[in-house]
Enzyme design. Structure first.
Site, PDB file in Angstrom:
ATOM      1  N   GLU A  11       9.399  -3.720  10.353  1.00 10.66           N
ATOM      2  CA  GLU A  11       9.712  -2.410   9.782  1.00 10.66           C
ATOM      3  C   GLU A  11      10.177  -1.452  10.876  1.00 10.66           C
ATOM      4  O   GLU A  11       9.494  -1.278  11.914  1.00 10.66           O
ATOM      5  CB  GLU A  11       8.472  -1.833   9.067  1.00 10.66           C
ATOM      6  CG  GLU A  11       8.733  -0.455   8.474  1.00 10.66           C
ATOM      7  CD  GLU A  11       7.706   0.001   7.448  1.00 10.66           C
ATOM      8  OE1 GLU A  11       6.816  -0.786   7.077  1.00 10.66           O
ATOM      9  OE2 GLU A  11       7.814   1.153   7.004  1.00 10.66           O
ATOM     10  N   GLU A  67      -1.216  -5.801   8.594  1.00 12.59           N
ATOM     11  CA  GLU A  67      -0.451  -5.187   9.686  1.00 12.59           C
ATOM     12  C   GLU A  67      -1.065  -5.544  11.032  1.00 12.59           C
ATOM     13  O   GLU A  67      -2.284  -5.635  11.155  1.00 12.59           O
ATOM     14  CB  GLU A  67      -0.430  -3.656   9.514  1.00 12.59           C
ATOM     15  CG  GLU A  67       0.256  -3.215   8.235  1.00 12.59           C
ATOM     16  CD  GLU A  67       0.327  -1.691   8.092  1.00 12.59           C
ATOM     17  OE1 GLU A  67      -0.101  -0.959   9.011  1.00 12.59           O
ATOM     18  OE2 GLU A  67       0.820  -1.237   7.041  1.00 12.59           O
ATOM     19  N   ASP A  75       0.845  -1.203   0.000  1.00 16.59           N
ATOM     20  CA  ASP A  75       0.000   0.000   0.000  1.00 16.59           C
ATOM     21  C   ASP A  75       0.881   1.255   0.000  1.00 16.59           C
ATOM     22  O   ASP A  75       0.371   2.379  -0.062  1.00 16.59           O
ATOM     23  CB  ASP A  75      -1.020  -0.009   1.143  1.00 16.59           C
ATOM     24  CG  ASP A  75      -0.379  -0.063   2.510  1.00 16.59           C
ATOM     25  OD1 ASP A  75       0.859  -0.064   2.613  1.00 16.59           O
ATOM     26  OD2 ASP A  75      -1.133  -0.093   3.513  1.00 16.59           O
ATOM     27  N   SER A  76       2.206   1.066  -0.010  1.00 15.30           N
ATOM     28  CA  SER A  76       3.125   2.183  -0.255  1.00 15.30           C
ATOM     29  C   SER A  76       2.860   2.789  -1.637  1.00 15.30           C
ATOM     30  O   SER A  76       3.361   3.863  -1.949  1.00 15.30           O
ATOM     31  CB  SER A  76       4.584   1.713  -0.163  1.00 15.30           C
ATOM     32  OG  SER A  76       4.796   0.582  -0.974  1.00 15.30           O
ATOM     33  N   LYS A 105      -0.742  -9.674   2.780  1.00 13.01           N
ATOM     34  CA  LYS A 105      -0.035  -9.134   3.953  1.00 13.01           C
ATOM     35  C   LYS A 105      -0.983  -8.226   4.716  1.00 13.01           C
ATOM     36  O   LYS A 105      -1.753  -7.491   4.110  1.00 13.01           O
ATOM     37  CB  LYS A 105       1.210  -8.345   3.533  1.00 13.01           C
ATOM     38  CG  LYS A 105       1.922  -7.685   4.725  1.00 13.01           C
ATOM     39  CD  LYS A 105       3.277  -7.129   4.366  1.00 13.01           C
ATOM     40  CE  LYS A 105       3.257  -5.752   3.761  1.00 13.01           C
ATOM     41  NZ  LYS A 105       2.664  -4.697   4.623  1.00 13.01           N
ATOM     42  N   ASP A 131      -0.901  -6.403  -0.506  1.00 11.49           N
ATOM     43  CA  ASP A 131      -1.158  -5.767   0.790  1.00 11.49           C
ATOM     44  C   ASP A 131      -2.653  -5.562   0.992  1.00 11.49           C
ATOM     45  O   ASP A 131      -3.348  -5.111   0.080  1.00 11.49           O
ATOM     46  CB  ASP A 131      -0.493  -4.381   0.791  1.00 11.49           C
ATOM     47  CG  ASP A 131       0.326  -4.125   2.020  1.00 11.49           C
ATOM     48  OD1 ASP A 131       0.246  -4.923   2.976  1.00 11.49           O
ATOM     49  OD2 ASP A 131       1.066  -3.121   2.030  1.00 11.49           O
TER      50      ASP A 131
HETATM   51  O1  KIV Z   1       3.558  -1.085   1.603  1.00  9.81           O
HETATM   52  C1  KIV Z   1       4.731  -1.490   1.540  1.00  9.81           C
HETATM   53  O2  KIV Z   1       5.455  -1.278   0.565  1.00  9.81           O
HETATM   54  C2  KIV Z   1       5.249  -2.226   2.690  1.00  9.81           C
HETATM   55  C3  KIV Z   1       6.713  -2.509   2.718  1.00  9.81           C
HETATM   56  C4  KIV Z   1       7.461  -1.278   3.003  1.00  9.81           C
HETATM   57  C5  KIV Z   1       7.036  -3.614   3.636  1.00  9.81           C
HETATM   58  O3  KIV Z   1       4.517  -2.551   3.561  1.00  9.81           O
END
Ligand code: KIV
Length: 280
Positions: free
Chosen positions: A193, A126, A55-56, A124, A94
């Site tokens: 992280e 959190e 989600d970056s 993934k 994510d």
């Molecule tokens: O969203 C993302 O790119 C991440 C990584 C930085 C692990 O969660």
């Protein structure tokens, strides 16, 4: 292993078992984010083991201040594009903010969409102990889950900014316990992280599942970076843990300036770059 994978090569993605085996064999997992087909191909061809559609993308693709506005549809759209460029890498998608926190049912429905429509191999999410039930249910349903502890950007306002986590004793203990809880719940790996290197080393030693670090030192079982950061495409963002392995931002700007000059000077397109009229 060949670093010249071609799209004509058969699809043979690494599985979670393969990647867990890396840890047993003492082989580091190389992970990177990607958000589109073109870069996904290059990343796969370069031999990266795991690609995350993070989600970056809210930051580096959409130009948002935080990851909070990213939607499930955004992640699905980018995951599908990335999946078409991969032959070997394991693809993780994510779960965005508030797509899994409301209820187990909500998490199951959204994770299923991400797997089905985004063509990812794992998802993934959190959080630690508060996610144990969701992780258990997803894994029971056949959905591989990667955890994410330490600095969890979806809680940025709760955490009070981008700061290293696990520095005091209480936080340190909580992160170690959370990592164990995620493993027990069935997570196949955990991202750590922005935590002190000593904490990441302790967690990596305590778990049999792999840890993937970002800003967590070299003691993790693998490393991940945001692709744009590694390539030097993200000028203003320069935290301590990012190493720029290239300065592509400068190269891109120079190439585009050269194009502009050639257009203005009338030297592009040349005769060789122009079609002849059809012969009659
Ligand atoms: O969203 C993302 O790119 C991440 C990584 C930085 C692990 O969660």
């Amino acid at each position: 292993m060949s670093t010249q994978l071609k799209l004509s090569q058969p699809l043979r993605p690494l599985t979670i078992r393969n990647l867990q085996r890396f840890k047993q064999d003492g082989r580091k997992i190389v992970a990177l984010t990607a958000y589109d087909y073109t870069f996904a191909r290059l990343v796969d061809q370069a031999g990266v083991d795991l690609v995350l559609v993070g989600d970056s993308l809210g930051n580096v693709i959409q130009g948002q201040e935080t990851t909070l506005p990213v939607t499930l549809d955004d992640i699905i759209y980018h995951s599908r594009a990335v999946s078409r460029g991969l032959r070997r890498a394991h693809l993780v998608g994510d779960m965005p903010f508030m797509t899994y926190q409301i209820s187990v049912e909500q998490a199951m429905t959204n994770a299923a969409r991400l797997m089905r429509e985004g063509a990812v191999h794992s998802i993934k999410l959190e959080g630690g102990r508060e996610r144990a039930e969701v992780v258990r249910r997803l894994v029971d349903a056949g959905i591989p889950v990667m955890g994410h502890l330490g600095l969890t950007p979806q809680s940025i306002h709760q955490l009070g900014g981008h700061r290293v986590q696990g520095r005091d004793q209480e936080d340190h203990k909580r992160i170690v316990e959370d990592a164990r809880i995620l493993q027990e719940a069935g997570a196949w790996s955990v991202v750590l992280e922005c935590v002190p290197a000593s904490l990441a080393l302790e967690v990596s030693g305590a778990l049999h599942i792999p840890t993937i670090g970002i800003g967590a030192g070299e003691g993790c079982d693998g490393q991940i970076l945001v692709l744009q950061d590694l390539l030097g495409l993200n000028g203003e963002f320069n935290p301590r843990f990012v190493r720029r392995f290239a300065q592509l931002g400068d190269l891109v700007t120079d190439a585009i300036k050269d194009y502009g000059e050639a257009v203005r000077a009338g030297t592009f397109p040349s005769a060789e770059e122009t079609y002849d009229p059809i012969a009659v």
